[in-house]
Design an enzyme around this catalytic site. Sequence first.
Site, mmCIF file in Angstrom:
data_model
loop_
_atom_site.group_PDB
_atom_site.id
_atom_site.type_symbol
_atom_site.label_atom_id
_atom_site.label_comp_id
_atom_site.label_asym_id
_atom_site.label_seq_id
_atom_site.Cartn_x
_atom_site.Cartn_y
_atom_site.Cartn_z
ATOM 1 N N SER A 109 -1.332 -11.559 2.113
ATOM 2 C CA SER A 109 -0.547 -10.922 1.050
ATOM 3 C C SER A 109 0.338 -11.960 0.383
ATOM 4 O O SER A 109 0.754 -12.940 1.024
ATOM 5 C CB SER A 109 0.341 -9.821 1.647
ATOM 6 O OG SER A 109 1.253 -9.356 0.686
ATOM 7 N N TYR B 135 6.439 -7.265 7.900
ATOM 8 C CA TYR B 135 5.193 -7.461 7.143
ATOM 9 C C TYR B 135 5.099 -8.888 6.605
ATOM 10 O O TYR B 135 4.076 -9.560 6.763
ATOM 11 C CB TYR B 135 5.144 -6.440 6.007
ATOM 12 C CG TYR B 135 3.863 -6.430 5.214
ATOM 13 C CD1 TYR B 135 2.706 -5.868 5.744
ATOM 14 C CD2 TYR B 135 3.804 -6.973 3.934
ATOM 15 C CE1 TYR B 135 1.523 -5.850 5.013
ATOM 16 C CE2 TYR B 135 2.626 -6.956 3.193
ATOM 17 C CZ TYR B 135 1.493 -6.390 3.740
ATOM 18 O OH TYR B 135 0.323 -6.374 3.008
HETATM 19 N N1 LIG Z 1 -1.656 -2.384 -1.069
HETATM 20 C C1 LIG Z 1 -1.060 -3.531 -1.362
HETATM 21 O O1 LIG Z 1 -0.220 -3.608 -2.282
HETATM 22 C C2 LIG Z 1 -1.406 -4.777 -0.592
HETATM 23 C C3 LIG Z 1 -0.892 -5.983 -1.060
HETATM 24 C C4 LIG Z 1 -1.190 -7.153 -0.378
HETATM 25 C C5 LIG Z 1 -1.997 -7.111 0.743
HETATM 26 N N2 LIG Z 1 -2.479 -5.927 1.189
HETATM 27 C C6 LIG Z 1 -3.323 -5.947 2.394
HETATM 28 O O2 LIG Z 1 -4.589 -5.423 2.079
HETATM 29 C C7 LIG Z 1 -5.174 -4.846 3.251
HETATM 30 C C8 LIG Z 1 -5.609 -3.425 2.941
HETATM 31 O O3 LIG Z 1 -4.440 -2.666 2.644
HETATM 32 P P1 LIG Z 1 -4.447 -1.331 1.795
HETATM 33 O O4 LIG Z 1 -3.349 -1.426 0.842
HETATM 34 O O5 LIG Z 1 -5.826 -1.033 1.330
HETATM 35 O O6 LIG Z 1 -3.970 -0.306 2.932
HETATM 36 P P2 LIG Z 1 -4.533 1.092 3.406
HETATM 37 O O7 LIG Z 1 -4.954 1.915 2.249
HETATM 38 O O8 LIG Z 1 -3.494 1.619 4.343
HETATM 39 O O9 LIG Z 1 -5.857 0.699 4.229
HETATM 40 C C9 LIG Z 1 -5.769 0.006 5.440
HETATM 41 C C10 LIG Z 1 -6.847 0.553 6.361
HETATM 42 O O10 LIG Z 1 -6.789 -0.170 7.620
HETATM 43 C C11 LIG Z 1 -6.877 0.796 8.656
HETATM 44 N N3 LIG Z 1 -6.332 0.305 9.901
HETATM 45 C C12 LIG Z 1 -5.021 0.207 10.258
HETATM 46 N N4 LIG Z 1 -4.921 -0.246 11.509
HETATM 47 C C13 LIG Z 1 -6.189 -0.441 11.957
HETATM 48 C C14 LIG Z 1 -6.725 -0.898 13.172
HETATM 49 N N5 LIG Z 1 -5.941 -1.223 14.211
HETATM 50 N N6 LIG Z 1 -8.071 -1.004 13.301
HETATM 51 C C15 LIG Z 1 -8.877 -0.663 12.268
HETATM 52 N N7 LIG Z 1 -8.426 -0.205 11.086
HETATM 53 C C16 LIG Z 1 -7.088 -0.098 10.935
HETATM 54 C C17 LIG Z 1 -6.084 1.974 8.108
HETATM 55 O O11 LIG Z 1 -6.321 3.153 8.852
HETATM 56 P P3 LIG Z 1 -5.121 4.246 8.904
HETATM 57 O O12 LIG Z 1 -4.849 4.640 7.483
HETATM 58 O O13 LIG Z 1 -5.664 5.341 9.752
HETATM 59 O O14 LIG Z 1 -3.962 3.512 9.526
HETATM 60 C C18 LIG Z 1 -6.608 2.041 6.700
HETATM 61 O O15 LIG Z 1 -7.828 2.738 6.644
HETATM 62 C C19 LIG Z 1 -4.095 -4.921 4.335
HETATM 63 O O16 LIG Z 1 -4.325 -6.034 5.150
HETATM 64 C C20 LIG Z 1 -2.822 -5.094 3.533
HETATM 65 O O17 LIG Z 1 -1.810 -5.730 4.288
HETATM 66 C C21 LIG Z 1 -2.199 -4.751 0.552
#
Ligand SMILES: NC(=O)c1ccc[n+]([C@@H]2O[C@H](COP(=O)([O-])OP(=O)(O)OC[C@H]3O[C@@H](n4cnc5c(N)ncnc54)[C@H](OP(=O)(O)O)[C@@H]3O)[C@@H](O)[C@H]2O)c1
Length: 262
Positions: A142, A155
């Site tokens: 991130s 985070y």
């Molecule tokens: N959204 C942003 O603005 C943003 C910005 C920078 C980086 N990121 C990164 O991008 C990635 C995806 O994030 P997102 O925004 O798409 O979040 P999201 O919609 O919450 O998706 C994350 C997924 O990972 C799953 N997960 C969590 N813990 C897990 C585990 N132990 N084993 C397997 N799956 C697991 C979650 O399941 P549950 O929902 O059941 O927990 C969810 O399905 C993450 O690494 C995040 O840090 C996001």
Amino acid sequence: MTASTSPVVLITGAANGIGRATALELARKNVPLGLLDVDVPNLESLGDELRKLGARFSIQIGDVCQRESLREAIAAVETAVGPIDVLVACAGFGRLTLVPDLALDTLRKTFDVNLFGVAESIEAVLPGMIARGRGHLVGVASLAGYRGFPWMISYSASKAALIAYLEALRPGLARRGVTITTVCPGFVRTAMSTGIPYKRKIDMLEPEVAAKHLARAVLRRPRNCVFPFSMRIGLAVLKVTPDFLFDWMMRKAGPEALSVDF
Ligand SMILES: NC(=O)c1ccc[n+]([C@@H]2O[C@H](COP(=O)([O-])OP(=O)(O)OC[C@H]3O[C@@H](n4cnc5c(N)ncnc54)[C@H](OP(=O)(O)O)[C@@H]3O)[C@@H](O)[C@H]2O)c1
């Protein structure tokens, strides 16, 4: 590459947000997929969407923090779609962490998923990649890992650790034919980001736009994949901002940005 012309891509955290959109984007490009997540209902609904697209895929329940079940899930994917050529480690955990509610348990949980979960996923696929002399690891970090942001203490720390971990792995794995891409998205509209109580409206990318960046990174294997461009510039500047100035900016920016106190 496997016998088919397209590499097999394993995505963790595939049921929601960026991982899900990336799975759909790659499926449209006829990439065979392995898809892991802990969210069973949303994994199943993703499976329904992929079947409609005629995709080749294997869906497995997989917790990146549980070594044995993770490895079983990955073995099941490989049996179904073939050896994994590309890992997209997208599973992540992020919550607002502020000084008034600092909790070591939150810090541990965040590191468990965002650092150790990625490391577990890498270690599960790496022996096969090294044996074949090729592979590609895509770690989703991130822009929050560039510097410490005071409203996402745990985070920011976990993503900074992940960025350094991937950087340190890179030279040794390059000698063994395995490439690493570090992905640093800015704000993307998902369950993770929409819970943060920002005072004003934040421009966020849709997950489908983030997915196009990730799909391009999977196909082109750059060292870094940082988006959107505007945040890339802003964060590049922030990275070289003198510490005293950064501290001052964060003391000012926090209260201006958030509707809660840090
Ligand atoms: N959204 C942003 O603005 C943003 C910005 C920078 C980086 N990121 C990164 O991008 C990635 C995806 O994030 P997102 O925004 O798409 O979040 P999201 O919609 O919450 O998706 C994350 C997924 O990972 C799953 N997960 C969590 N813990 C897990 C585990 N132990 N084993 C397997 N799956 C697991 C979650 O399941 P549950 O929902 O059941 O927990 C969810 O399905 C993450 O690494 C995040 O840090 C996001």
